[in-house]
Design a protein around this motif. Structure first.
Motif, PDB file in Angstrom:
ATOM      1  N   THR A 234      31.411  36.639  98.911  1.00 28.77           N
ATOM      2  CA  THR A 234      31.358  35.989 100.223  1.00 28.77           C
ATOM      3  C   THR A 234      29.943  35.906 100.783  1.00 28.77           C
ATOM      4  O   THR A 234      29.737  35.398 101.898  1.00 28.77           O
ATOM      5  N   ALA A 235      28.941  36.375 100.030  1.00 21.62           N
ATOM      6  CA  ALA A 235      27.571  36.481 100.547  1.00 21.62           C
ATOM      7  C   ALA A 235      26.817  35.165 100.404  1.00 21.62           C
ATOM      8  O   ALA A 235      27.148  34.315  99.571  1.00 21.62           O
ATOM      9  N   THR A 236      25.773  35.024 101.219  1.00 19.66           N
ATOM     10  CA  THR A 236      24.863  33.882 101.103  1.00 19.66           C
ATOM     11  C   THR A 236      23.470  34.372 100.732  1.00 19.66           C
ATOM     12  O   THR A 236      23.101  35.517 101.013  1.00 19.66           O
ATOM     13  N   LEU A 237      22.701  33.474 100.127  1.00 22.55           N
ATOM     14  CA  LEU A 237      21.317  33.752  99.746  1.00 22.55           C
ATOM     15  C   LEU A 237      20.434  32.659 100.331  1.00 22.55           C
ATOM     16  O   LEU A 237      20.708  31.467 100.150  1.00 22.55           O
ATOM     17  N   THR A 238      19.362  33.043 101.024  1.00 15.97           N
ATOM     18  CA  THR A 238      18.420  32.085 101.601  1.00 15.97           C
ATOM     19  C   THR A 238      17.026  32.394 101.092  1.00 15.97           C
ATOM     20  O   THR A 238      16.575  33.546 101.155  1.00 15.97           O
ATOM     21  N   ASN A 239      16.331  31.376 100.573  1.00 15.14           N
ATOM     22  CA  ASN A 239      14.967  31.558 100.071  1.00 15.14           C
ATOM     23  C   ASN A 239      14.006  30.684 100.875  1.00 15.14           C
ATOM     24  O   ASN A 239      14.013  29.461 100.762  1.00 15.14           O
ATOM     25  N   ILE A 240      13.180  31.347 101.708  1.00 19.87           N
ATOM     26  CA  ILE A 240      12.114  30.651 102.444  1.00 19.87           C
ATOM     27  C   ILE A 240      10.759  31.199 102.012  1.00 19.87           C
ATOM     28  O   ILE A 240       9.772  31.053 102.734  1.00 19.87           O
ATOM     29  N   ALA A 241      10.718  31.814 100.826  1.00 19.38           N
ATOM     30  CA  ALA A 241       9.492  32.457 100.357  1.00 19.38           C
ATOM     31  C   ALA A 241       8.713  31.513  99.446  1.00 19.38           C
ATOM     32  O   ALA A 241       7.913  30.707  99.916  1.00 19.38           O
ATOM     33  N   ARG A 242       8.953  31.595  98.165  1.00 18.01           N
ATOM     34  CA  ARG A 242       8.288  30.745  97.184  1.00 18.01           C
ATOM     35  C   ARG A 242       9.255  30.461  96.045  1.00 18.01           C
ATOM     36  O   ARG A 242      10.097  31.291  95.702  1.00 18.01           O
ATOM     37  N   GLY A 243       9.102  29.271  95.450  1.00 17.05           N
ATOM     38  CA  GLY A 243       9.828  28.974  94.231  1.00 17.05           C
ATOM     39  C   GLY A 243       9.404  29.930  93.135  1.00 17.05           C
ATOM     40  O   GLY A 243       8.260  30.376  93.090  1.00 17.05           O
ATOM     41  N   GLY A 244      10.345  30.273  92.254  1.00 17.89           N
ATOM     42  CA  GLY A 244      10.058  31.223  91.190  1.00 17.89           C
ATOM     43  C   GLY A 244      10.515  32.627  91.518  1.00 17.89           C
ATOM     44  O   GLY A 244      10.708  33.443  90.620  1.00 17.89           O
TER      45      GLY A 244
END
Length: 329
Positions: free
Chosen positions: A227-237
């Motif tokens: 049920t969790a979400t993942l958010t990436n606002i850092a860097r690709g890779g």
């Protein structure tokens, strides 16, 4: 007059400001390829870049180059050992984008948890016929557990926002932050594995390096709640996008929000096919006031590093200050 390259389109008034001090070569078009970037740097004393890769070969072809000011916080586009060996100063633009980036990360997390993009696409496709009790059921944010990986300035800004949603805040970092910061944020330090097991929403805000490459891969995704979400606002890779696509496709996690990608502007084709992902084109800092502040801070760094202006010799944000005042090798 010293010569500089502005390698990307930026606000014209910032370019005019630079022209008060320098002869400016401004690329107001598409990003330069590596050969053209090296050619245009060959006779320059300084440059402003926005993520343009610069390594030893480029520096060797630019014997006059003394400073490169990155209009970003991250500087993984710079080969820092090469900069240090050549005696070229690198600078970045921290702090001025903290709040805008945290706002955007929060917006992405909310959009993922409440299936906003997915439901909008469904509505636009003309699929909405009637209200349903089980239509686009998402996850709660209020009262949930927020897991922050990377408790720097932006991570701390996210943690402050969590207090308004009565969230439990857990974090993982290369090292624990000071006890007084933990107390002020109400944040609990966990191992990465425990954070992934416990968090309802995981947000990535760590710098990219060889050590942080694929911080989130198949093994880490397997630890997360379905049920969790993942958010990436850092860097690709930092995320293995291929592994993330498979986890989203198989609904091993609920959703993801991505502002950055491996090999951007290219996006893993699988991510374009799954409905439970929100995709944005690296715009977390994209408010006018923030981007203006970034451009002006990059200009401040360049002007000062090249020995002119009110802060001559004292750039605000040197990454490798040990080379300041030294002749190029």
């Amino acid at each position: 007059m010293q010569k500089i390259l502005v390698a990307r389109p930026i606000f014209p008034d910032v370019v005019e400001r630079l022209k008060q001090y320098f002869e400016v070569d401004w690329n107001d078009g598409p990003a330069l390829d590596s050969d053209e970037l090296a050619r245009r740097l060959a006779d320059k004393d300084g440059a402003i870049t926005v993520g343009d890769p610069i390594g030893a070969a480029t520096l060797a072809q630019a014997p006059r180059l003394r400073v490169v000011a990155n209009m970003a916080v991250g500087y993984n586009n710079f080969d820092m050992p090469a900069f240090n060996a050549a005696g070229v100063l690198a600078t970045n633009t921290p702090d001025v984008l903290n709040e805008a980036t945290a706002d955007f990360g929060w917006a992405l997390m909310m959009a993922c948890s409440r299936r906003i993009a997915e439901s909008e696409h469904w509505l636009r496709a003309g699929e909405w016929r009637a209200w349903r009790y089980d239509g686009f059921l998402g996850g709660d944010v209020y009262g949930a557990t927020l897991g922050i990986i990377g408790m720097g300035r932006i991570g701390q800004a996210l943690a402050r926002r969590a207090s308004g949603f009565a969230m439990r805040v857990v974090y993982h970092n290369r090292s624990r932050v000071a006890p007084e910061i933990e107390a002020a944020l109400g944040a609990e330090y966990l191992s990465k594995e425990d954070l992934l097991r416990q968090a309802d929403h995981v947000v990535l805000v760590l710098p990219y390096s060889a050590q942080s490459h694929h911080t989130i891969g198949a093994q880490e995704l397997a630890l997360m709640k379905p049920t969790a979400t993942l958010t990436n606002i850092a860097r690709g890779g930092i995320v293995d996008d291929a592994a993330l696509f498979e986890a989203l496709r198989d609904k091993r996690i609920a959703a993801a929000g991505l502002d950055v990608f491996e090999g951007e502007p290219n996006v893993h084709p699988g991510l374009l096919t799954v409905p439970n992902v929100v995709l944005t084109p690296h715009i977390a800092s994209a408010t006018e006031s923030t981007r203006r502040a970034m451009a002006n801070l990059a200009a401040d760094n360049l002007i000062a590093a090249l020995g002119v202006g009110p802060r001559a010799g004292q750039p605000p944000n040197p990454i490798n200050p040990e080379v300041l005042g030294k002749a190029r090798s």
